[in-house]
Write a protein that holds these residues in place. Structure first.
Motif, PDB file in Angstrom:
ATOM      1  N   GLN A   1       0.846  -1.277  -0.004  1.00 52.90           N
ATOM      2  CA  GLN A   1       0.134  -0.061  -0.240  1.00 52.90           C
ATOM      3  C   GLN A   1       1.035   1.185  -0.139  1.00 52.90           C
ATOM      4  OE1 GLN A   1      -2.953   0.111   3.194  1.00 52.90           O
ATOM      5  NE2 GLN A   1      -3.674   2.402   2.484  1.00 52.90           N
ATOM      6  N   CYS A   2       2.065   1.271   0.739  1.00 52.82           N
ATOM      7  CA  CYS A   2       2.940   2.522   0.560  1.00 52.82           C
ATOM      8  C   CYS A   2       3.625   2.728  -0.501  1.00 52.82           C
ATOM      9  CB  CYS A   2       4.063   2.191   1.813  1.00 52.82           C
ATOM     10  SG  CYS A   2       5.109   0.661   1.379  1.00 52.82           S
TER      11      CYS A   2
ATOM     12  N   GLU B   1       0.581   4.247  -2.684  1.00 56.87           N
ATOM     13  CA  GLU B   1       0.206   5.845  -2.266  1.00 56.87           C
ATOM     14  C   GLU B   1       1.343   6.671  -2.454  1.00 56.87           C
ATOM     15  OE1 GLU B   1      -1.091   5.079   1.801  1.00 56.87           O
ATOM     16  OE2 GLU B   1      -3.082   4.500   1.037  1.00 56.87           O
ATOM     17  N   CYS B   2       2.360   6.184  -3.222  1.00 62.02           N
ATOM     18  CA  CYS B   2       3.549   7.391  -3.439  1.00 62.02           C
ATOM     19  C   CYS B   2       3.101   8.741  -3.928  1.00 62.02           C
ATOM     20  CB  CYS B   2       4.628   6.541  -4.229  1.00 62.02           C
ATOM     21  SG  CYS B   2       5.629   5.539  -3.167  1.00 62.02           S
TER      22      CYS B   2
ATOM     23  N   TYR C   1      11.157   3.634  -5.093  1.00 61.72           N
ATOM     24  CA  TYR C   1      10.690   2.491  -4.160  1.00 61.72           C
ATOM     25  C   TYR C   1      10.336   1.117  -4.821  1.00 61.72           C
ATOM     26  CZ  TYR C   1      10.618   6.167  -0.332  1.00 61.72           C
ATOM     27  OH  TYR C   1      11.147   6.998   0.303  1.00 61.72           O
TER      28      TYR C   1
END
Length: 210
Positions: free
Chosen positions: A184-185, A188-189, A198
């Motif tokens: 999820q991280c 959501e960048c 990433y």
């Protein structure tokens, strides 16, 4: 006078499979021929120069438009992976039948499968954030939020209906499948630059277990 040809959905190109096979065959053949020529002069080349030659003549061809190879059969992906493995052996001056995983890792080369996922994920991020053509964005739909869903993550995408499952290479099929596997991280960048950085780190760790 109306055309006698029916309109074609960009998501349902009838020759997707043939395009995939043609592209993978072309990339493999081109890569092998280039490597054969490089081996002839390899002993005279410095290690750093070998890396530059592989990046410009082999690696770039494997990476070019590899988003089209989404949904490619494992055996066809393996053929492209063998080309990359051979290129890595050339860089280190090693012949056939030697393992290349550790060598690829030392060069920070993503395996072919992960590179395909990188390209699909990147294109999906752009489509969802207004950085890609609108016709691609129209193929993607965020999963609706419901009050009874435990995991109400709004960054997930709706997977395509069974009508399209016959064509795993279609963007509307490949994009949600690859995108929803990302943490999820990552989904959501806030910026493209951060996402690319990433994403490559994530896929590298996933490929090499580090």
């Amino acid at each position: 006078m109306p055309s006698s040809h029916p309109s074609m959905d960009v998501n349902e190109l009838p020759s997707t499979k043939s395009i995939q096979n043609r592209d993978s065959n072309s990339q493999k053949t081109s890569g092998i021929l280039t490597l054969l020529n490089l081996w002839k002069i390899g002993s005279k080349l410095h290690h750093d120069l070998r890396i530059k030659l592989v990046n410009s003549l082999i690696d770039s061809r494997i990476y070019y438009c590899n988003g089209l190879l989404a949904g490619l059969l494992s055996k066809d992906q393996d053929r492209l992976q063998k080309v990359q493995n051979s290129a890595v052996r050339f860089i280190f001056g090693r012949r056939q039948y030697r393992g290349t995983t550790a060598l690829r890792k030392s060069l920070h080369f993503l395996p072919v499968k992960n590179r395909i996922h990188f390209k699909i994920s990147l294109l999906t991020y752009k489509a969802l954030n207004g950085l890609a053509p609108k016709y691609l964005a129209n193929l993607l739909h965020r999963r609706p939020q419901t009050s009874n869903r435990l995991d109400n993550d709004k960054t997930f995408l709706v997977k395509s209906s069974s009508h399209y499952l016959k064509n795993k290479g279609a963007f509307s099929v490949a994009a949600p499948a690859v995108w929803d596997e990302l943490p999820q991280c990552l989904r959501e960048c806030p910026t493209l630059k951060m996402f690319k950085s990433y994403l490559k780190t994530y896929l590298f760790k996933r490929a090499y277990g580090c």
